[in-house]
Design a protein around this motif. Structure first.
Motif, PDB file in Angstrom:
ATOM      1  N   UNK A   1     -34.754  22.400 -21.918  1.00 43.35           N
ATOM      2  CA  UNK A   1     -34.334  21.984 -23.250  1.00 43.35           C
ATOM      3  C   UNK A   1     -34.658  20.508 -23.425  1.00 43.35           C
ATOM      4  N   UNK A   2     -34.497  20.034 -24.670  1.00 45.57           N
ATOM      5  CA  UNK A   2     -34.729  18.619 -24.945  1.00 45.57           C
ATOM      6  C   UNK A   2     -33.763  17.755 -24.124  1.00 45.57           C
ATOM      7  N   UNK A   3     -32.512  18.174 -24.031  1.00 44.46           N
ATOM      8  CA  UNK A   3     -31.517  17.430 -23.257  1.00 44.46           C
ATOM      9  C   UNK A   3     -31.973  17.270 -21.808  1.00 44.46           C
ATOM     10  N   UNK A   4     -32.428  18.339 -21.216  1.00 48.79           N
ATOM     11  CA  UNK A   4     -32.862  18.273 -19.814  1.00 48.79           C
ATOM     12  C   UNK A   4     -34.148  17.462 -19.672  1.00 48.79           C
ATOM     13  N   UNK A   5     -34.997  17.546 -20.673  1.00 48.94           N
ATOM     14  CA  UNK A   5     -36.227  16.754 -20.673  1.00 48.94           C
ATOM     15  C   UNK A   5     -35.880  15.270 -20.705  1.00 48.94           C
ATOM     16  N   UNK A   6     -34.933  14.898 -21.571  1.00 46.90           N
ATOM     17  CA  UNK A   6     -34.524  13.501 -21.683  1.00 46.90           C
ATOM     18  C   UNK A   6     -33.848  13.003 -20.409  1.00 46.90           C
ATOM     19  N   UNK A   7     -32.896  13.781 -19.906  1.00 47.89           N
ATOM     20  CA  UNK A   7     -32.150  13.315 -18.722  1.00 47.89           C
ATOM     21  C   UNK A   7     -33.006  13.302 -17.456  1.00 47.89           C
ATOM     22  N   UNK A   8     -34.059  14.131 -17.412  1.00 46.62           N
ATOM     23  CA  UNK A   8     -34.922  14.164 -16.235  1.00 46.62           C
ATOM     24  C   UNK A   8     -36.120  13.241 -16.320  1.00 46.62           C
ATOM     25  N   UNK A   9     -36.290  12.578 -17.443  1.00 51.04           N
ATOM     26  CA  UNK A   9     -37.460  11.719 -17.632  1.00 51.04           C
ATOM     27  C   UNK A   9     -37.284  10.397 -16.895  1.00 51.04           C
TER      28      UNK A   9
END
Length: 140
Positions: free
Chosen positions: A32-40
């Motif tokens: 998800x976008x949330x996981x993309x952001x937090x994992x970036x």
């Protein structure tokens, strides 16, 4: 000009778009976008920002349409209806409270269903009662 008719297929299209919006923003699968952001590594990545702005536009459209058509009380009633269904599923042990992933998916589907109902409510109400909702008035 928009089509005047409203059908079950029209509602399903709105619900599918709401599901896409909700599950693109966050879901327990980790995609998800949330996981993309937090994992970036770099939080100010332009693609992450672009995706976030597009998601925000979608949320504003759906939430505003839901708030305008259902109102506060209608939104609470829709959430109460779906919440009671979840309560019944838990009470009759069709789902377990310990299965947080399944509960998260159910909550996300409920959220998208409320938003799809909100964005479709003017059409549904017109079909049920024959009454039109008019938001914009010409003032001379």
């Amino acid at each position: 000009m928009a089509e005047r008719g409203f059908s079950f297929a029209g509602f399903m299209i709105r619900w599918t778009l709401a599901l896409f919006l909700v599950f693109s923003t966050y879901n327990p699968s980790g995609y998800s976008w949330y996981h993309w952001l937090t994992g970036a590594e770099q939080k100010l990545d332009p693609l992450i920002a672009l995706a976030g702005v597009l998601l925000l536009i979608g949320w504003v459209i759906y939430v505003r349409a839901t708030a305008r058509s259902l109102g506060f009380v209608g939104t609470l009633l829709a959430l109460a209806l779906f919440g009671t269904i979840v309560w019944a599923l838990l009470h009759y042990q069709l789902i377990a409270l310990s299965n947080t992933s399944l509960l998260t998916y159910i909550v996300l589907v409920i959220l998208s269903a409320v938003m799809a109902t909100g964005i479709s409510w003017s059409h549904i109400r017109r079909r049920m009662t024959g009454q039109l909702d008019v938001d914009d008035l010409d003032q001379d």
